[in-house]
Write a protein that holds these residues in place. Structure first.
Motif, PDB file in Angstrom:
ATOM      1  N   GLU A 146       3.139  30.465 -50.778  1.00 53.41           N
ATOM      2  CA  GLU A 146       3.682  32.011 -51.699  1.00 53.41           C
ATOM      3  C   GLU A 146       3.833  31.257 -52.680  1.00 53.41           C
ATOM      4  OE1 GLU A 146       7.472  35.039 -51.697  1.00 53.41           O
ATOM      5  OE2 GLU A 146       7.569  33.106 -50.185  1.00 53.41           O
TER       6      GLU A 146
ATOM      7  N   ARG B 160       0.044  30.934 -54.404  1.00 57.43           N
ATOM      8  CA  ARG B 160      -0.895  32.371 -54.105  1.00 57.43           C
ATOM      9  C   ARG B 160      -0.122  33.113 -55.129  1.00 57.43           C
ATOM     10  NH1 ARG B 160      -4.123  34.459 -51.228  1.00 57.43           N
ATOM     11  NH2 ARG B 160      -3.397  33.196 -49.124  1.00 57.43           N
TER      12      ARG B 160
ATOM     13  N   GLU C 297      -2.776  34.106 -58.535  1.00 62.55           N
ATOM     14  CA  GLU C 297      -2.849  35.619 -58.577  1.00 62.55           C
ATOM     15  C   GLU C 297      -2.506  35.623 -60.103  1.00 62.55           C
ATOM     16  OE1 GLU C 297      -0.463  37.673 -55.959  1.00 62.55           O
ATOM     17  OE2 GLU C 297      -1.396  37.308 -54.191  1.00 62.55           O
TER      18      GLU C 297
ATOM     19  N   LEU D 149      -3.670  26.363 -49.201  1.00 61.11           N
ATOM     20  CA  LEU D 149      -4.367  27.044 -49.845  1.00 61.11           C
ATOM     21  C   LEU D 149      -5.788  27.078 -49.111  1.00 61.11           C
ATOM     22  CD1 LEU D 149      -2.909  29.681 -52.502  1.00 61.11           C
ATOM     23  CD2 LEU D 149      -3.073  30.199 -50.007  1.00 61.11           C
TER      24      LEU D 149
ATOM     25  N   VAL E 209      -8.416  31.839 -51.110  1.00 60.72           N
ATOM     26  CA  VAL E 209      -7.795  32.302 -52.806  1.00 60.72           C
ATOM     27  C   VAL E 209      -9.553  32.329 -53.964  1.00 60.72           C
ATOM     28  CG1 VAL E 209      -5.659  31.219 -53.084  1.00 60.72           C
ATOM     29  CG2 VAL E 209      -7.359  30.058 -53.330  1.00 60.72           C
TER      30      VAL E 209
END
Length: 208
Positions: free
Chosen positions: A112, A115, A119, A143, A203
């Motif tokens: 989490e 990510r 972002e 990821l 991602v």
């Protein structure tokens, strides 16, 4: 040195009995309430509620009749001690969390966080190596950077088959980075199983 389980159980029971005795039985509802929460038993919930009502009535009775209040205190003590001794839940310590659950939670938190960085700050994510489990120094975060990870890593960590991976790599070299899973699926047409598996870790970091 480990304490024998029976001594641990005895210590917990003694602690609960002390709570009941030191409060004159007024907190007898607490052990019953703990038993109710640990066991999920409706019977223990009712006992806890009954103990609480009796404790309130005992306090109220002090202003009317000390003798009757004294009898109610004795009743509270007896009931509370009996409930502590009869409850199996009070003999047990806090439930231990299985190691595999702890590892899963740690992995979820790491993923989490990674990510979120990808972002909000893609360039920082590139600097940290997010999505690059092939780099020894990288904080990959669990990821997979579809735009930059080598083919072997896409196969190993992304669950893609070799043919799909070769097509993906050829397309990104020819047309540039993918922007999202939807963009990737539009050009590569992933099988549903591979699409679901890759979606969990993918991602799409830009080149610059």
């Amino acid at each position: 040195m480990h304490t024998h389980p029976s001594w641990k159980s005895f210590g917990r029971i003694a602690g609960w009995l002390s709570l009941v005795a030191c409060t004159g039985g007024l907190l007898s509802f607490v052990p019953a309430l703990v038993s109710a929460r640990r066991s999920g038993s409706l019977r223990w919930q009712r006992l806890a509620a009954g103990d609480a009502v009796l404790a309130a009535a005992t306090v109220a009775m002090l202003s009317l009749s000390n003798a009757l209040a004294g009898l109610m205190f004795v009743a509270l003590l007896g009931i509370g001690c009996a409930e502590v001794i009869c409850s199996r839940s009070l003999r047990k310590g806090p439930a231990e969390v299985p190691p595999e659950l702890l590892r899963a939670e740690a992995r979820a938190r790491k993923l989490e966080m990674a990510r979120r960085i990808a972002e909000r700050d893609p360039q920082r994510a590139r600097t940290l190596g997010i999505g690059r489990p092939d780099l020894d120094w990288a904080f990959d975060g669990g990821l997979l950077d579809v735009n930059h990870a080598p083919a072997r890593v896409l196969v190993e960590f992304g669950g893609l088959d070799l043919q799909t991976t070769e097509l993906l790599v050829a397309l990104r070299e020819r047309h540039g980075s993918f922007s999202s899973m939807a963009d990737l699926d539009l050009h590569v047409d992933l099988p549903p199983r591979q699409l679901d598996q890759l979606s969990e870790v993918a991602v799409f970091l830009p080149d610059r």
